[in-house]
Design an enzyme around this catalytic site. Structure first.
Site, PDB file in Angstrom:
ATOM      1  N   CYS A   2       0.826  -1.203   0.000  1.00  5.37           N
ATOM      2  CA  CYS A   2       0.000   0.000   0.000  1.00  5.37           C
ATOM      3  C   CYS A   2       0.863   1.258   0.000  1.00  5.37           C
ATOM      4  O   CYS A   2       1.953   1.274   0.562  1.00  5.37           O
ATOM      5  CB  CYS A   2      -0.863   0.029   1.243  1.00  5.37           C
ATOM      6  SG  CYS A   2      -1.842  -1.442   1.468  1.00  5.37           S
ATOM      7  N   TRP A  77      -3.190  -2.663  -1.381  1.00  3.29           N
ATOM      8  CA  TRP A  77      -2.846  -4.059  -1.691  1.00  3.29           C
ATOM      9  C   TRP A  77      -3.616  -4.885  -0.669  1.00  3.29           C
ATOM     10  O   TRP A  77      -3.341  -4.812   0.532  1.00  3.29           O
ATOM     11  CB  TRP A  77      -1.334  -4.242  -1.543  1.00  3.29           C
ATOM     12  CG  TRP A  77      -0.786  -5.543  -2.010  1.00  3.29           C
ATOM     13  CD1 TRP A  77      -0.388  -5.867  -3.280  1.00  3.29           C
ATOM     14  CD2 TRP A  77      -0.510  -6.710  -1.210  1.00  3.29           C
ATOM     15  NE1 TRP A  77       0.100  -7.156  -3.316  1.00  3.29           N
ATOM     16  CE2 TRP A  77       0.033  -7.698  -2.070  1.00  3.29           C
ATOM     17  CE3 TRP A  77      -0.674  -7.018   0.137  1.00  3.29           C
ATOM     18  CZ2 TRP A  77       0.419  -8.951  -1.616  1.00  3.29           C
ATOM     19  CZ3 TRP A  77      -0.291  -8.280   0.584  1.00  3.29           C
ATOM     20  CH2 TRP A  77       0.238  -9.231  -0.294  1.00  3.29           C
ATOM     21  N   GLU A 493       8.611 -15.195 -10.633  1.00  3.70           N
ATOM     22  CA  GLU A 493       7.841 -14.013 -10.234  1.00  3.70           C
ATOM     23  C   GLU A 493       7.373 -13.168 -11.405  1.00  3.70           C
ATOM     24  O   GLU A 493       6.322 -12.548 -11.324  1.00  3.70           O
ATOM     25  CB  GLU A 493       8.561 -13.179  -9.176  1.00  3.70           C
ATOM     26  CG  GLU A 493       9.858 -12.595  -9.591  1.00  3.70           C
ATOM     27  CD  GLU A 493      10.575 -11.880  -8.444  1.00  3.70           C
ATOM     28  OE1 GLU A 493       9.956 -11.561  -7.418  1.00  3.70           O
ATOM     29  OE2 GLU A 493      11.778 -11.638  -8.594  1.00  3.70           O
ATOM     30  N   HIS A 509      19.268 -36.589  -6.085  1.00  5.25           N
ATOM     31  CA  HIS A 509      18.549 -37.043  -4.889  1.00  5.25           C
ATOM     32  C   HIS A 509      17.046 -36.787  -4.987  1.00  5.25           C
ATOM     33  O   HIS A 509      16.346 -36.832  -3.977  1.00  5.25           O
ATOM     34  CB  HIS A 509      19.123 -36.361  -3.646  1.00  5.25           C
ATOM     35  CG  HIS A 509      20.557 -36.701  -3.394  1.00  5.25           C
ATOM     36  ND1 HIS A 509      20.973 -37.946  -2.966  1.00  5.25           N
ATOM     37  CD2 HIS A 509      21.689 -35.973  -3.569  1.00  5.25           C
ATOM     38  CE1 HIS A 509      22.286 -37.960  -2.857  1.00  5.25           C
ATOM     39  NE2 HIS A 509      22.742 -36.777  -3.227  1.00  5.25           N
TER      40      HIS A 509
HETATM   41  C1  F6R Z   1      12.416 -10.638  -5.666  1.00  8.25           C
HETATM   42  C2  F6R Z   1      12.108  -9.609  -4.711  1.00  8.25           C
HETATM   43  C3  F6R Z   1      11.703  -9.994  -3.323  1.00  8.25           C
HETATM   44  C4  F6R Z   1      12.497  -9.150  -2.306  1.00  8.25           C
HETATM   45  C5  F6R Z   1      12.019  -9.437  -0.883  1.00  8.25           C
HETATM   46  C6  F6R Z   1      12.839  -8.669   0.134  1.00  8.25           C
HETATM   47  O1  F6R Z   1      12.735 -10.109  -6.898  1.00  8.25           O
HETATM   48  O2  F6R Z   1      12.180  -8.445  -5.019  1.00  8.25           O
HETATM   49  O3  F6R Z   1      11.908 -11.340  -3.103  1.00  8.25           O
HETATM   50  O4  F6R Z   1      13.852  -9.438  -2.454  1.00  8.25           O
HETATM   51  O5  F6R Z   1      10.673  -9.087  -0.748  1.00  8.25           O
HETATM   52  O6  F6R Z   1      12.769  -7.302  -0.092  1.00  8.25           O
HETATM   53  P1  F6R Z   1      13.806  -6.311   0.521  1.00  8.25           P
HETATM   54  O7  F6R Z   1      15.141  -6.601  -0.057  1.00  8.25           O
HETATM   55  O8  F6R Z   1      13.309  -4.945   0.137  1.00  8.25           O
HETATM   56  O9  F6R Z   1      13.802  -6.525   2.001  1.00  8.25           O
END
Ligand code: F6R
Length: 613
Positions: A2, A77, A493, A509
């Site tokens: 959000c 969101w 993603e 494995h």
């Molecule tokens: C993947 C991605 C997420 C962030 C995760 C942590 O491309 O962007 O997996 O890496 O949400 O976010 P930060 O680094 O902002 O704590």
């Protein structure tokens, strides 16, 4: 997740609020809304829309209202209640004199809702936020000021919030409060801005104050007053915002993600610029220099993060153990506090986060704080919550990352951990020569990245062949095992294709059962000390008719006899290889997603900054 924007001043608030929401679109959202008070103070209006901010903008264009110079806006969101106009913010009281936008979660909303319903308040949404509006309204009805009503309401709620409230009864102020969800006040000349992310302020002002947990702010056009929940006034430090408008625009690129992949030539350079002391074979990291000795004497280094930042932590584990000789543990931040983690004051903990706002990582920090470990932040966003909660830390200097899929932040995090490995290593057993070799190799990376980016057309052509793939398997060993995880995450993603990363040797494995002629297998196979073993794994895949795409060294000609496609990249020392091997994987995921016609910068269900646990 959000996003919040607020404006109070003399200009028309509507375009400022809409522009602010557009700047926050990258955070991920499903609906948007705006609430304003007219300049003659007679009217309030709320407009909401499901979907993109551009849809809200169309609706707002038809708005008939005397100019408004105070308003709040939100991108939602969904957490409580489906994405719908009714559930979108701002939420309001019965006579629409009070508007509220809120990020976070009110945990005890069901009990408050039951009490308010009994008192005659009617609810029109399924959100937790709506209880806050009616609760504030109940105190306004008893004669409290807007500020006091917000304070009283917040003393009854459990959970997290970053919120803004405006009311027709006091139309010259915005009340702002924070607990666990970021907010910043932008200081202008005869105007103020509020936002959940400084990106919304860029171009309007370069001065801001970061609001801390437990603070409430009364913002008028000419001043802002910060107080604690108990009404004690708090003096705030004013910060400069160093980000420029062009850094957060797409420029000539079709997507932020592609721009950020290409920016790695410079962002990797920015991450080590001014931090190398070549003559001494060490690094100079202002944020941790004064406590480097303490880190070097730690019993253990514990790294905690989520997603891509967790993958950076896994690569850092190999680096730190190899060059400092200190045992390293890497934890998912989201799991850390659900164990009874053995962390003591003799340990140093690194919290890695691009945004610096990830709720799970912040929660892990709070748990670690109780155990007296040294708390270090490795963040990209300057002034972010994790950076401010840390005792010390290093900014990665990747520049603003807007694409939801993290790219340049990852490579910059690895550069910073290479520098930390050298700095701490030199205080222990790392020799001058070895320190200098790492630093020289670091300096050579930008040119090598430039070379890899020239393979973009080849990678796009490979992507074309796999647009209809249902699965991908990514394999890597040693330093490149976390890169396999990261490559698979990028593919999942943004292209919505199932992908899994595995240590190459683990394949036999279990996952080997999945391999047939329909399974593309990406093998990260540079010519390093585990090359021969990875070749054996390639043979195993080949024997089961898997289709192999190899990320290989530029001088490796033999591998072409074994694999279906090879992407040849320059070599560097093992510890830095992930900074190079990940780039073709970022490009591959990008091109597959674009060819599938997907929204690469804002993939479904994802948020750039995950501010709920
Ligand atoms: C993947 C991605 C997420 C962030 C995760 C942590 O491309 O962007 O997996 O890496 O949400 O976010 P930060 O680094 O902002 O704590």
């Amino acid at each position: 997740m959000c996003g919040i924007v607020g404006y109070i001043g003399e200009k028309n608030s509507i375009p400022i609020l809409i522009e602010g929401l557009k700047r926050l679109e990258y955070r991920g959202y499903d609906s948007a809304g705006i609430g304003i008070i007219s300049n003659d103070k007679k009217e309030t209006r709320v407009i909401k829309s499901l979907g993109k901010v551009s849809k809200l903008e169309e609706k707002v264009e038809h708005l008939v209202i005397d100019n408004s110079s105070i308003g709040i806006a939100h991108t939602r969101w969904a957490t409580h209640g489906e994405p719908s106009e009714a559930n979108a913010h701002p939420h309001f009281n019965k006579d629409e004199s009070l508007y509220l936008v809120h990020n976070g979660i009110i945990e005890n909303y069901t009990e408050i809702k039951a009490k308010l319903t009994k008192d005659g308040f009617e609810f029109v949404s399924q959100t937790d936020t709506e209880v806050l509006v009616h609760l504030i309204d109940s105190f306004l009805a008893k004669g409290s000021s807007l500020l006091k009503s917000v304070q009283l309401a917040l003393s009854e709620v459990r959970g997290t919030y970053g919120l803004c409230a405006i009311s027709k009864t006091e139309p010259d102020k915005i009340i702002v409060a924070r607990k666990g969800s970021p907010l910043v006040v932008g200081i202008g000349d005869g105007e103020h801005f509020v936002a959940s992310d400084v990106n919304a302020l860029i171009g309007h002002t370069s001065r801001c104050v970061y609001i801390e947990d437990g603070e409430i702010v009364e913002v008028t056009k000419d001043k802002f007053t910060v107080s604690s929940i108990d009404n004690e006034e708090i003096l705030k430090e004013v910060h400069e915002i160093s980000v420029e408008l062009d850094e957060i625009s797409k420029g000539d690129y079709p997507h932020y993600m592609l721009k950020e992949i290409y920016e790695q030539v410079n962002s990797v350079h920015d991450s080590f610029r001014g931090r190398i002391l070549m003559d001494e074979g060490t690094a100079k990291l202002d944020g941790i220099d004064r406590i480097a000795e303490r880190i070097a004497n730690s019993k253990r280094l514990v790294l905690s993060a989520c997603g891509t930042s967790w993958h950076a932590g896994l690569v850092a584990e190999y680096m730190l153990e190899q060059f400092t000789g200190i045992p390293v543990e890497v934890d998912y931040a989201s799991e850390f506090r659900y164990r009874n983690p053995i962390v003591t004051k003799e340990d140093s903990m690194f919290f890695i986060s691009q945004s610096g706002e990830t709720a799970d990582t912040l929660a892990a920090m709070k748990e670690a704080k109780r155990r007296d470990a040294l708390m270090l932040g490795i963040c990209n966003v300057v002034g972010s919550s994790i950076a401010r909660e840390s005792e010390a830390g290093v900014y990665v200097h990747a520049g603003p990352e807007i694409g939801v899929a993290s790219t340049k932040a990852f490579t910059s995090q690895l550069v910073v951990f290479a520098l930390i490995s050298v700095l701490i290593g030199r205080k222990r057993h790392l020799s001058l020569i070895d320190g200098q070799e790492i630093l020289r190799e670091l300096e050579s990376l930008p040119k090598k990245i430039e070379q890899i980016l020239k393979l973009n057309n080849q990678i796009e052509a490979i992507a074309e062949k796999f647009v209809n793939a249902k699965n991908f398997l990514y394999l890597g060993r040693g330093y490149n095992f976390p890169v396999a995880l990261e490559g698979a995450l990028k593919m999942k993603e943004i292209s919505y294709i199932h992908a899994e990363g595995y240590p190459a040797a683990e394949m036999k494995h279990g996952p080997i059962a999945l391999i047939d002629e329909n399974m593309p297998v990406i093998v990260i196979a540079p010519k390093d000390s585990v090359y021969e073993k990875v070749i054996t794994n390639i043979e195993e895949v080949k024997a089961r008719k898997g289709v192999i795409i190899a990320i290989a060294s530029e001088n490796d000609n033999e591998i072409d006899n074994l694999v279906d496609y090879s992407i040849k990249i320059p070599d560097t020392i093992r510890m830095l290889m992930p900074i190079l091997t990940v780039i073709p994987l970022q490009l591959l995921a990008y091109h597959v997603a674009v060819k599938k016609g997907l929204n690469v910068d804002q993939p479904r269900n994802l948020a750039k900054s995950v501010t709920v646990e």
